[in-house]
Scaffold this active site. Structure first.
Site, PDB file in Angstrom:
ATOM      1  N   TYR A  27      -1.918  -1.231  10.994  1.00  0.00           N
ATOM      2  CA  TYR A  27      -2.212  -1.759   9.651  1.00  0.00           C
ATOM      3  C   TYR A  27      -1.076  -1.417   8.686  1.00  0.00           C
ATOM      4  O   TYR A  27      -0.559  -2.297   7.974  1.00  0.00           O
ATOM      5  CB  TYR A  27      -3.549  -1.202   9.114  1.00  0.00           C
TER       6      TYR A  27
ATOM      7  N   SER B 155       0.830  -1.210   0.000  1.00  0.00           N
ATOM      8  CA  SER B 155       0.000   0.000   0.000  1.00  0.00           C
ATOM      9  C   SER B 155       0.859   1.251   0.000  1.00  0.00           C
ATOM     10  O   SER B 155       1.958   1.265   0.565  1.00  0.00           O
ATOM     11  CB  SER B 155      -0.869  -0.026   1.254  1.00  0.00           C
TER      12      SER B 155
ATOM     13  N   LYS C 245       1.968  -3.825   6.459  1.00  0.00           N
ATOM     14  CA  LYS C 245       2.335  -3.825   5.033  1.00  0.00           C
ATOM     15  C   LYS C 245       3.851  -3.680   4.886  1.00  0.00           C
ATOM     16  O   LYS C 245       4.488  -4.394   4.097  1.00  0.00           O
ATOM     17  CB  LYS C 245       1.600  -2.702   4.295  1.00  0.00           C
TER      18      LYS C 245
HETATM   19  P1  NAD Z   1     -11.113  -6.762   1.365  1.00  0.00           P
HETATM   20  O1  NAD Z   1     -11.293  -6.765   2.838  1.00  0.00           O
HETATM   21  O2  NAD Z   1     -12.270  -6.419   0.515  1.00  0.00           O
HETATM   22  O3  NAD Z   1     -10.554  -8.184   0.877  1.00  0.00           O
HETATM   23  C1  NAD Z   1      -9.736  -8.977   1.684  1.00  0.00           C
HETATM   24  C2  NAD Z   1     -10.315 -10.384   1.657  1.00  0.00           C
HETATM   25  O4  NAD Z   1      -9.470 -11.223   2.438  1.00  0.00           O
HETATM   26  C3  NAD Z   1     -11.722 -10.469   2.250  1.00  0.00           C
HETATM   27  O5  NAD Z   1     -12.549 -11.185   1.372  1.00  0.00           O
HETATM   28  C4  NAD Z   1     -11.520 -11.231   3.564  1.00  0.00           C
HETATM   29  O6  NAD Z   1     -12.647 -12.019   3.882  1.00  0.00           O
HETATM   30  C5  NAD Z   1     -10.289 -12.044   3.248  1.00  0.00           C
HETATM   31  N1  NAD Z   1      -9.466 -12.436   4.402  1.00  0.00           N
HETATM   32  C6  NAD Z   1      -8.946 -11.635   5.362  1.00  0.00           C
HETATM   33  N2  NAD Z   1      -8.211 -12.375   6.207  1.00  0.00           N
HETATM   34  C7  NAD Z   1      -8.281 -13.652   5.775  1.00  0.00           C
HETATM   35  C8  NAD Z   1      -7.723 -14.876   6.226  1.00  0.00           C
HETATM   36  N3  NAD Z   1      -6.967 -14.946   7.323  1.00  0.00           N
HETATM   37  N4  NAD Z   1      -8.000 -15.995   5.536  1.00  0.00           N
HETATM   38  C9  NAD Z   1      -8.770 -15.961   4.426  1.00  0.00           C
HETATM   39  N5  NAD Z   1      -9.309 -14.836   3.942  1.00  0.00           N
HETATM   40  C10 NAD Z   1      -9.068 -13.690   4.624  1.00  0.00           C
HETATM   41  O7  NAD Z   1      -9.876  -5.806   1.057  1.00  0.00           O
HETATM   42  P2  NAD Z   1      -9.373  -5.223  -0.339  1.00  0.00           P
HETATM   43  O8  NAD Z   1      -9.722  -3.775  -0.366  1.00  0.00           O
HETATM   44  O9  NAD Z   1      -9.784  -6.095  -1.434  1.00  0.00           O
HETATM   45  O10 NAD Z   1      -7.814  -5.310  -0.114  1.00  0.00           O
HETATM   46  C11 NAD Z   1      -7.060  -6.416  -0.575  1.00  0.00           C
HETATM   47  C12 NAD Z   1      -5.612  -6.244  -0.159  1.00  0.00           C
HETATM   48  O11 NAD Z   1      -5.125  -5.013  -0.686  1.00  0.00           O
HETATM   49  C13 NAD Z   1      -5.388  -6.168   1.346  1.00  0.00           C
HETATM   50  O12 NAD Z   1      -4.177  -6.823   1.624  1.00  0.00           O
HETATM   51  C14 NAD Z   1      -5.266  -4.681   1.612  1.00  0.00           C
HETATM   52  O13 NAD Z   1      -4.487  -4.438   2.738  1.00  0.00           O
HETATM   53  C15 NAD Z   1      -4.563  -4.211   0.345  1.00  0.00           C
HETATM   54  N6  NAD Z   1      -4.795  -2.807   0.030  1.00  0.00           N
HETATM   55  C16 NAD Z   1      -6.064  -2.330  -0.079  1.00  0.00           C
HETATM   56  C17 NAD Z   1      -6.278  -0.992  -0.382  1.00  0.00           C
HETATM   57  C18 NAD Z   1      -7.672  -0.422  -0.463  1.00  0.00           C
HETATM   58  O14 NAD Z   1      -7.814   0.792  -0.414  1.00  0.00           O
HETATM   59  N7  NAD Z   1      -8.712  -1.228  -0.601  1.00  0.00           N
HETATM   60  C19 NAD Z   1      -5.181  -0.141  -0.620  1.00  0.00           C
HETATM   61  C20 NAD Z   1      -3.896  -0.678  -0.509  1.00  0.00           C
HETATM   62  C21 NAD Z   1      -3.712  -2.005  -0.189  1.00  0.00           C
HETATM   63  C1  WQD Z   2      -9.485   9.522   0.949  1.00  0.00           C
HETATM   64  C2  WQD Z   2      -9.661  11.005   1.219  1.00  0.00           C
HETATM   65  C3  WQD Z   2     -10.104  11.545   3.507  1.00  0.00           C
HETATM   66  C4  WQD Z   2     -14.018   9.743   3.867  1.00  0.00           C
HETATM   67  C5  WQD Z   2      -7.001   4.562   3.121  1.00  0.00           C
HETATM   68  C6  WQD Z   2      -5.996   3.867   4.009  1.00  0.00           C
HETATM   69  C7  WQD Z   2      -4.785   3.497   3.218  1.00  0.00           C
HETATM   70  C8  WQD Z   2      -5.158   2.721   1.960  1.00  0.00           C
HETATM   71  C9  WQD Z   2      -6.237   3.379   1.180  1.00  0.00           C
HETATM   72  C10 WQD Z   2      -4.989   0.374   2.348  1.00  0.00           C
HETATM   73  C11 WQD Z   2      -8.971  11.453   2.508  1.00  0.00           C
HETATM   74  C12 WQD Z   2     -11.265  11.915   2.619  1.00  0.00           C
HETATM   75  C13 WQD Z   2     -12.804  10.157   3.354  1.00  0.00           C
HETATM   76  C14 WQD Z   2     -15.002  10.704   4.166  1.00  0.00           C
HETATM   77  C15 WQD Z   2     -13.505  12.418   3.447  1.00  0.00           C
HETATM   78  N1  WQD Z   2      -5.690   1.414   2.278  1.00  0.00           N
HETATM   79  N2  WQD Z   2     -12.561  11.476   3.156  1.00  0.00           N
HETATM   80  N3  WQD Z   2     -14.710  12.024   3.951  1.00  0.00           N
HETATM   81  O1  WQD Z   2      -7.282   7.682   3.757  1.00  0.00           O
HETATM   82  O2  WQD Z   2      -6.327   7.855   1.419  1.00  0.00           O
HETATM   83  O3  WQD Z   2      -6.407   5.695   2.551  1.00  0.00           O
HETATM   84  O4  WQD Z   2      -7.343   3.684   2.042  1.00  0.00           O
HETATM   85  O5  WQD Z   2      -3.811   0.235   2.307  1.00  0.00           O
HETATM   86  O6  WQD Z   2      -3.971   2.755   4.054  1.00  0.00           O
HETATM   87  O7  WQD Z   2      -5.639   4.763   5.041  1.00  0.00           O
HETATM   88  O8  WQD Z   2      -8.519   6.716   1.758  1.00  0.00           O
HETATM   89  O9  WQD Z   2     -10.873   6.737   1.066  1.00  0.00           O
HETATM   90  O10 WQD Z   2     -10.330   6.827   3.536  1.00  0.00           O
HETATM   91  O11 WQD Z   2      -9.851   8.801   2.119  1.00  0.00           O
HETATM   92  O12 WQD Z   2     -13.300  13.637   3.273  1.00  0.00           O
HETATM   93  O13 WQD Z   2     -16.097  10.405   4.656  1.00  0.00           O
HETATM   94  O14 WQD Z   2     -11.065  11.250   1.414  1.00  0.00           O
HETATM   95  O15 WQD Z   2      -9.898  12.532   4.483  1.00  0.00           O
HETATM   96  O16 WQD Z   2      -8.453  12.727   2.290  1.00  0.00           O
HETATM   97  P1  WQD Z   2      -7.091   7.088   2.427  1.00  0.00           P
HETATM   98  P2  WQD Z   2      -9.971   7.201   2.144  1.00  0.00           P
END
Ligand code: NAD
Ligand code: WQD
Length: 347
Positions: A157, A132, A161
């Site tokens: 969290y 991330s 990562k």
């Molecule tokens: P999500 O929660 O929608 O998907 C994660 C999935 O993993 C879920 O279906 C959950 O049930 C499953 N899971 C969690 N722990 C498990 C375990 N121990 N065994 C089996 N299944 C398990 O999340 P996402 O948004 O799809 O994110 C996927 C990956 O990407 C994560 O590693 C997250 O940290 C990373 N990531 C997400 C974002 C974002 O903004 N969504 C940004 C950067 C990184």
């Molecule tokens: C985006 C912008 C908020 C909600 C998060 C995790 C990060 C990564 C991605 C996994 C920010 C603003 C949000 C609301 C708002 N995940 N906002 N009102 O914070 O960039 O990142 O998701 O790795 O680790 O921290 O994403 O969608 O929460 O926010 O104004 O009700 O929207 O302040 O500026 P963020 P977000």
């Protein structure tokens, strides 16, 4: 479990029922891979499999199991002739990770270490890890490249990562026959254009786009923009919002690149974003424009822990993987709204 028969490369997709995982399953099938999902549905619904079937016209192999269950995972590796793993499974709620750090360290680290143990045992070479942009914190210089220093994470969290990246790097550097990429995702948004799969936040959404779509659907009264006094052109935060299908495609490109590499052990990191920053207010305006709908919002105080602005340099992925984001912010917000309308049964 639903099984299919195919001679194409099988890819274990941990967390494949989740937001990014489910979209990547679609991209994998369309690219000729055979995804094998393992998910414990701790943050997703089995109904996702119905959405995948509607898009793909067939079932996807899915194991309902915990990625930390060594016996279950060993059995999956024994049964399936895997050629690669994409490790999405993790807990991802930043705020909850501050309240319950051990839950996050246990799930996110243990699952990664178990995969690193199983892969060489079963001769599985290719690993793509979900990292991330959170590992950069608030960078001093923008946009960020892969060489931008990682900063101490703002949350447990975020720490998971950075630590998982290091665990994978150290394992590879020790000579383990694994080729791995950590993909540092920026902000994934949107949904599959069919509106059959999308983001399924539980409870009140913490992320911006689900909050907007739920407000537009009347499920939330009002969106609060967290802070309008940042040092940015319109005072709101800036992010690199990427369509989840573009992010999904990056995994296919990453697997192909790993496959092409003739070395035994390999580790690298890639930024996966669009290369463009958009502000929160700009995103709201774009949502309103492309969907012809008003979003009820107000501005409020900053959210603690938010970085002011971050967006990526994606030249490395463009060059090495021959990948780049194709879809616009408007495309993503149109698809996100179509998905919300389907969930909320709005015609
Ligand atoms: P999500 O929660 O929608 O998907 C994660 C999935 O993993 C879920 O279906 C959950 O049930 C499953 N899971 C969690 N722990 C498990 C375990 N121990 N065994 C089996 N299944 C398990 O999340 P996402 O948004 O799809 O994110 C996927 C990956 O990407 C994560 O590693 C997250 O940290 C990373 N990531 C997400 C974002 C974002 O903004 N969504 C940004 C950067 C990184
Ligand atoms: C985006 C912008 C908020 C909600 C998060 C995790 C990060 C990564 C991605 C996994 C920010 C603003 C949000 C609301 C708002 N995940 N906002 N009102 O914070 O960039 O990142 O998701 O790795 O680790 O921290 O994403 O969608 O929460 O926010 O104004 O009700 O929207 O302040 O500026 P963020 P977000």
């Amino acid at each position: 479990m639903v099984s299919t028969h195919s001679s194409s490369q099988k890819i274990l997709v941990t967390g494949g029922a989740g937001f990014i995982g489910s979209h990547t399953v679609v991209a994998l099938v369309e690219a000729g891979f055979e995804p094998v999902i393992v998910d414990n549905f701790s943050n997703s619904e089995p109904a996702v499999l119905d959405g995948l079937r509607a898009i793909l016209g067939r079932d996807i192999i899915c194991y309902h199991a915990d990625c930390n269950d060594a016996a279950a995972m060993t059995e999956i590796f024994r049964t399936e002739q895997l050629s690669g793993v994409i490790h999405f499974a993790a807990y991802k709620a930043v705020g909850e990770s501050v309240q319950q750090p051990l839950k996050y360290y246990r799930n996110n680290l243990d699952s990664t270490m178990l995969l690193l143990e199983l892969m060489p045992q079963f001769n599985v070479r290719n690993l793509v890890f979900s990292s991330s942009c959170t590992v950069y914190g608030q960078p001093e210089i923008l946009p960020v490249t892969e060489d931008t220093p990682r900063l101490p994470a703002q949350s447990p969290y975020g720490n998971t990562k950075a630590i998982c990246e290091d665990i994978i790097r150290d394992t590879v550097h020790a000579g383990t026959p694994i080729k791995a990429f950590s993909l540092r995702y920026f902000n994934p948004i949107g949904a599959h254009p069919s509106a059959q799969i999308g983001e399924l936040p539980r409870g009140v959404p913490g992320n911006l786009v689900p909050y907007i779509t739920q407000t537009a659907a009347g499920l939330r009264e009002k969106l609060t923009v967290f802070g309008d006094d940042y040092n940015t052109p319109d005072g709101s935060c800036i992010r690199d919002f990427i369509h989840v299908m573009d992010l999904a495609d990056a995994h296919v490109s990453a697997l192909r690149l790993l496959d092409q590499s003739r070395t035994n052990s390999l580790y690298d990191v890639y930024n996966i974003g669009t290369g463009h920053g958009a502000s929160v207010l700009e995103l709201i305006r774009t949502f309103e424009d492309v969907n012809g709908i008003q979003v009820n919002y107000t501005t409020g105080p900053r959210r603690p822990g938010d970085v002011e602005q971050i967006y990526a340099v994606v030249d490395k992925a463009n060059r090495d993987m021959d990948w780049q984001a194709q879809r616009s912010l408007g495309d993503a917000l149109r698809d996100a709204w179509a998905w919300q309308k389907k969930l909320s049964k709005i015609v």
